[in-house]
Structures are given as C-alpha cells and as structure tokens.
Design an enzyme around this catalytic site. Structure first.
Site, mmCIF file in Angstrom:
data_model
loop_
_atom_site.group_PDB
_atom_site.id
_atom_site.type_symbol
_atom_site.label_atom_id
_atom_site.label_comp_id
_atom_site.label_asym_id
_atom_site.label_seq_id
_atom_site.Cartn_x
_atom_site.Cartn_y
_atom_site.Cartn_z
ATOM 1 N N HIS A 128 1.885 4.577 -2.953
ATOM 2 C CA HIS A 128 2.070 6.033 -2.817
ATOM 3 C C HIS A 128 3.468 6.446 -3.286
ATOM 4 O O HIS A 128 3.638 7.426 -4.025
ATOM 5 C CB HIS A 128 1.910 6.446 -1.354
ATOM 6 N N HIS A 155 0.841 -1.207 0.000
ATOM 7 C CA HIS A 155 0.000 0.000 0.000
ATOM 8 C C HIS A 155 0.874 1.254 0.000
ATOM 9 O O HIS A 155 0.659 2.187 -0.798
ATOM 10 C CB HIS A 155 -0.905 -0.032 1.233
ATOM 11 N N GLU A 156 1.872 1.283 0.879
ATOM 12 C CA GLU A 156 2.760 2.445 0.973
ATOM 13 C C GLU A 156 3.665 2.568 -0.254
ATOM 14 O O GLU A 156 3.999 3.677 -0.687
ATOM 15 C CB GLU A 156 3.611 2.370 2.248
#
Length: 373
Positions: free
Chosen positions: A70, A66-67
C-alpha cells in the site's frame, strides 16, 4: 505515538510495533512451537520454540510486506506515508491524504492483497522445490497465511482493503468520494456484525470460545467502519461550504493608521497580551497583525506618535487561506500545520476574517438547525 515502539525506517517510512504485537508474537510462537515439538519429539530441547519464533516473525514480515505494498504505491502517487504499525490485529499504513482519483485509490487499495498473493505463489513454489522437512512445512504455513491475508482483506467492507476497493468503484460511478466512503463503511458494518454474531452466538448458547477471534475482530472492524462513515459525512458537509461563508464578522481587526495610544485604550481590559489582532488599511486590505505585547517595544510616551503600522508584524502566507477555499481544505490545513486559526482573504487581498475549529463547528451546527417557517 500512542505507546507504539519505533523499530526503525523502511524505504524512509517510520516503522512501529504496538505493545499488543508482543502478545500475539508470544501466542504464535507458543502455538507453532508446541506443534513442532509434538510432531518432531527428536528435536533438541528449545529448538521447536526457536522454530516457532521464526515462523511468527515470518508471519509478521508477511503483514509488513502487505502494508509496504500500500505504502509504496501511495508514495509513487505523491502521498506521504506517516508510518507503518504492526499491532494485535495485523498492520496499518497511515497515509497523510487520500488519492486524487478513483483509479489511484483502487491502485493503493489493491496493492496489499496483490503483494500477499505474490508471496503466496513464490513461497508455495519454493516449498514445493524443497520437498519435505520442517523448512518446507514452515514455508507452507507462511504461504497459507499470505493467501488468507489476501482473501480476508478483499472482503468488501471498510476498513479492509476490499472496502477501499468498493469505495473506489462507487466513487467512480457516483463521482462522490464521501458518499462512496459511506457505502463502503455501511458494508463494513454489516460484515462486522456478522463476524460478531458468529463469535457471540456459540459463546452465549454453548459456552464455546472457539470463535472468540471472530468476536474480537468483528468489534475492531465495526468501530473503524463506524468512524469512517461518520468522518465521511462530516467531510461531505464541510466540502459544501467555503471559508468566506463560515467566517464570523471580524471584531479583532484594527486600522493600520490607529495611534498606539488609541489601540492600547481599546484593549486595556484584554487579559491576554499574546492575542493577535489583524491589521487592515483604509481599503480593508490585510497588511499584518499586532498583539498587546507588541506595545512593549515602544516607550509609553511615544504611543501617541506611533501608529499600529509601525509595530505590526507580517502574517506568513501559510497562515492564510483563500475565501473560496472549501471548509474541508481549511480543516485539513489547520490539522496539517497545527494552527489554531487561519486568516481568510479574498483574491484582491481584502480581509474577510479568521476561522478556528470551534467557529467552524458552530457554523455547521447552525446549518443543521431547521429554518424557521
């Protein structure tokens, strides 16, 4: 880095875990291991806990993915990523700066939830293909966590991804990124208080710890939302003024043609031999800098014959800033380059003065004071 433990690099990004991560890793391992042991008592001793650990690691791998979503989008926009850190409440990608446009900010914000939704779909299909068994159950758990991770992060309040999406939309509508941050932060504060209440009320009225995580997460989100709002207000104020407006009358500049003897006499009471003095020529152009310590390179008997110009040193370009630069840019440069001060110069090279963080703070305080009637 605040006690964080460096694990390595991913796509060139330093990857850390906070000590609190190990606590959550242990709790998840114990929780899922216990469930597997109860559901499948025929498994060999220790195997349920190994499977529980695998499940916990896969959960954090999902947070890491998920990170990374980004981070990779930010890097494609030319934004350096300082680090990715896993901690008690999930993960954090630390970016060096904001996106330049609302559209780019939206892309960075939405990337994480999109990665989680893609993982949810892939793991769900893979688990369905496997059919039954402990492997399919673990995949089902990981898929559900990715769905929950995506939906939770889309809640419209900072510091969650949904808050950054809201910030990008408000930025697009108003053209003001700082005002947009305040709006998204206020939304985050309201939602945080709702989470805190949902955990605190059962605890106070019924002594129930069932929603204790709501209380803890709400407190964490409230702290970060409040900090975001405060930072945005300061940034908006800094962006309104230029470096020239904030600089104080410069008292440390010396004439390049001043004899070293006269310079030494003027600074005889100066207790800091390393203090730098800006040097200007007759037209007020910045030509260099000098310190008391620079006098040691010249014999005392030559001080009357030598001038400041002869022993001064040049000022590096990265330690100067244009007079029309915003105070926000000045503060960012001070932080990025770890400088104590920046020299402010006009387009024609003439000296305005120096700016330090304390002087900027004092300037903002003066601006905040009501004018006399």
């Amino acid at each position: 880095m605040n006690g964080n433990i460096r694990i390595g690099k991913l796509f060139g990004i330093p990857f850390y875990v906070h000590p609190s991560w190990f606590l959550v890793l242990g709790l998840i391992t114990w929780s899922y291991g216990s469930g597997i042991a109860a559901q499948l008592p025929e498994l060999a001793v220790g195997l349920p806990w190994i499977l529980g650990l695998v499940t916990a690691l896969l959960l954090f791998a999902s947070v890491l993915a998920h990170e990374l979503g980004h981070s990779l989008v930010a890097m494609r926009q030319g934004i350096p990523v300082r680090s990715i850190t896993l901690f008690l409440f999930g993960g954090l990608a630390s970016l060096e700066k904001e996106s330049k446009t609302p559209s780019e900010a939206f892309q960075v914000a939405i990337a994480g939830p999109v990665v989680s939704l893609i993982l949810f779909g892939f793991l769900s299909l893979f688990g369905w293909a496997i059919g039954t068994g402990i492997g399919a159950e673990i995949l089902g758990v990981i898929a559900s966590v990715n769905l929950a991770l995506a939906l939770f992060n889309l809640i419209p309040g900072l510091p969650l991804d949904g808050g950054n999406v809201l910030k990008a939309l408000v930025w697009k509508l108003t053209g003001n990124p700082y005002r947009a941050t305040v709006v998204a932060s206020r939304s985050g504060q309201v939602l945080s208080w709702i989470a805190i209440a949902s955990g605190l009320i059962p605890l106070v009225l019924f002594g129930s710890f069932a929603n204790i995580w709501n209380l803890l997460i709400g407190g964490f989100l409230l702290q970060n939302a409040t900090q975001s709002a405060r930072s945005a207000r300061v940034q908006e104020q800094l962006a309104q003024f230029t470096a020239e407006e904030a600089v104080m009358a410069n008292r440390s500049a010396v004439d390049a043609e001043l004899p070293l003897r006269a310079f030494a006499d003027q600074q005889i009471l100066n207790r800091d031999p390393n203090q730098k003095f800006l040097v200007t020529d007759a037209e007020g152009q910045l030509v260099g800098e000098i310190s008391i310590d620079s006098l040691r390179s010249v014999p005392v008997e030559d001080w009357s014959n030598q001038r400041v110009r002869d022993v001064m040193s040049e000022i590096a370009v990265e330690r100067t800033v244009p007079a029309q630069a915003s105070l926000l840019d000045v503060v960012k440069l001070l932080d990025e380059k770890h400088l104590s001060a920046l020299t402010v110069i006009r387009e024609n090279g003439s000296l305005v003065g120096q700016l330090e963080k304390p002087s900027i703070l004092a300037f903002l305080q003066r601006q905040a004071q009501p004018s006399a009637a």
